[in-house]
Design an enzyme around this catalytic site. Structure first.
Site, PDB file in Angstrom:
ATOM      1  N   CYS A   1      24.741  26.256 -48.584  1.00 44.97           N
ATOM      2  CA  CYS A   1      26.004  26.344 -48.472  1.00 44.97           C
ATOM      3  C   CYS A   1      26.775  27.114 -49.408  1.00 44.97           C
ATOM      4  O   CYS A   1      26.054  27.098 -50.607  1.00 44.97           O
ATOM      5  CB  CYS A   1      26.700  25.136 -47.851  1.00 44.97           C
TER       6      CYS A   1
ATOM      7  N   ASP B   1      34.040  24.372 -41.818  1.00 45.86           N
ATOM      8  CA  ASP B   1      34.496  24.102 -40.385  1.00 45.86           C
ATOM      9  C   ASP B   1      33.875  22.782 -39.719  1.00 45.86           C
ATOM     10  O   ASP B   1      34.273  22.127 -39.225  1.00 45.86           O
ATOM     11  CB  ASP B   1      34.553  25.225 -39.496  1.00 45.86           C
TER      12      ASP B   1
END
Length: 377
Positions: free
Chosen positions: A260, A276
């Site tokens: 990430c 999100d």
């Protein structure tokens, strides 16, 4: 600071549909404050200033929800005007909007064209499939209204692509979905695997099983590959990304990177989160009203979010599919064990798919690599 990209939720999770598989309704239910309301003009202005102060080269403002169009067309007109006002350094601006299409009319379509928005229109395929889960609060289907929005966007020459959630029903009908999009003239498609609720161990009614996802990918790839060979291909984001990765390019989709980054997902009150899928109290990085983007990107929660995602199962290092799979999206590696992510829930599906399609992906990449510049399209 590199180029800046923000995912903005101007009305939090509020929506004018009640889709059966809505992941953000589940995320919001896990927070102390489920609904952050509607973004004020003041917060929007502070957000714009913060982004343009930090961005180098380009700045992206993407709007999502809930249903972001509920903020109203005037909100978006004012937002675009303020971006122009504060863009004193001439940063390249990218606008995008993800919408269920229920409020798109001719005026909206003209605005999206004039401001060069890329619109992601949610459409799950033919009426029977789309209306199974994408319903209004009264239980009525949304297919007809979404198709009207597609017509209006097309008439306005507004750029848009199709966002198709692959749930259990969609996965059972891959060819019907593909042929529908092709027949209707939709050429830019993104297939999005349906998420189970946070912490879920057993699948729910719309849950996408690994075998179903594998079958959907294989059948869809076969159709896509055949059309690519005949010069009639659709652009399917996942398959396009795989070919690009096989050519040596970085993945365009964050979920295909394997680790990430701390992105900027901005809730309606200005609170910022790294992803999100993780707009949760424990991952709050700060607020645009009080904190700079640079400070939030390097805060403890941001560093922890990235660090945890870097863990890979030993099984991945020896897997033939890892160069293209890379472990997949962190959200699909839930639930964690000992604070660390496990194998992707679709691990066996991806092995099956790459055994089926991997060589053809590599062959396409080799062919494109040998073409002269400009021939790949």
């Amino acid at each position: 600071m590199p180029p800046v990209s923000l995912l903005i939720k101007p009305v939090s999770g509020r929506c004018n549909l009640a889709c059966g598989y809505c992941f953000y309704r589940d995320v919001a239910a896990h927070r102390e404050r489920p609904d952050y309301g509607r973004m004020s003009g003041e917060t929007a202005e502070l957000l714009i200033k913060a982004a343009l102060d930090e961005a180098e080269g380009s700045c992206g403002f993407a709007f999502q929800g809930g249903e972001p169009s509920l903020a109203g067309l005037d909100f978006f007109r004012d937002f675009a005007r303020k971006v122009r006002q504060y863009n004193s350094r001439g940063v390249e601006i990218h606008f995008s909007l993800q919408t269920n299409g229920m409020l798109i009319d001719a005026e909206w379509a003209r605005f999206l064209k004039e401001e060069s928005f890329l619109t992601g229109l949610s459409l799950d395929g033919p009426r029977m499939i789309h209306d199974a889960f994408r319903k209004g609060a009264d239980g009525s289907g949304s297919f007809a209204r979404v198709m009207e929005s597609a017509r209006l966007l097309g008439e306005a020459s507004a750029e848009f692509n199709i966002l198709c959630v692959v749930d259990s029903l969609t996965a059972d009908n891959p060819r019907a979905v593909y042929d529908f999009f092709k027949r209707r003239g939709f050429r830019w498609i993104q297939y999005i695997p349906c998420l189970d609720p946070l912490g879920a161990v057993e699948g729910v009614g719309h849950s996408l099983s690994p075998p179903a996802w594998a079958s959907f990918l294989k059948t869809s790839f076969d159709a896509w590959h055949q059309d690519i060979r005949s010069g009639e291909g659709l652009s399917i984001r996942y398959f396009d990304n795989l070919v690009d990765m096989a050519m040596g390019y970085p993945p365009e989709s964050c979920g295909m990177s394997g680790t990430c980054t701390a992105n900027f997902t901005v809730e309606a009150d200005g609170s910022v989160f790294p992803c999100d899928f993780y707009v949760l109290d424990e991952w709050r990085m700060g607020n645009v009203r009080t904190d700079s983007l640079k400070a939030m990107r390097s805060c403890g929660n941001a560093r922890r979010f990235v660090r945890v995602s870097e863990h890979q199962s030993p099984a991945c290092s020896s897997c033939f599919a890892f160069p293209l799979c890379r472990g997949g999206c962190r959200r699909d590696r839930e639930p964690f064990s000992g604070g660390l992510p496990g194998l992707n829930r679709f691990c066996e599906a991806y092995k099956d798919f790459f055994a089926h399609a991997g060589q053809r992906i590599i062959d396409l990449a080799r062919e494109l690599s040998t073409r002269a510049p400009g021939q790949a399209s």
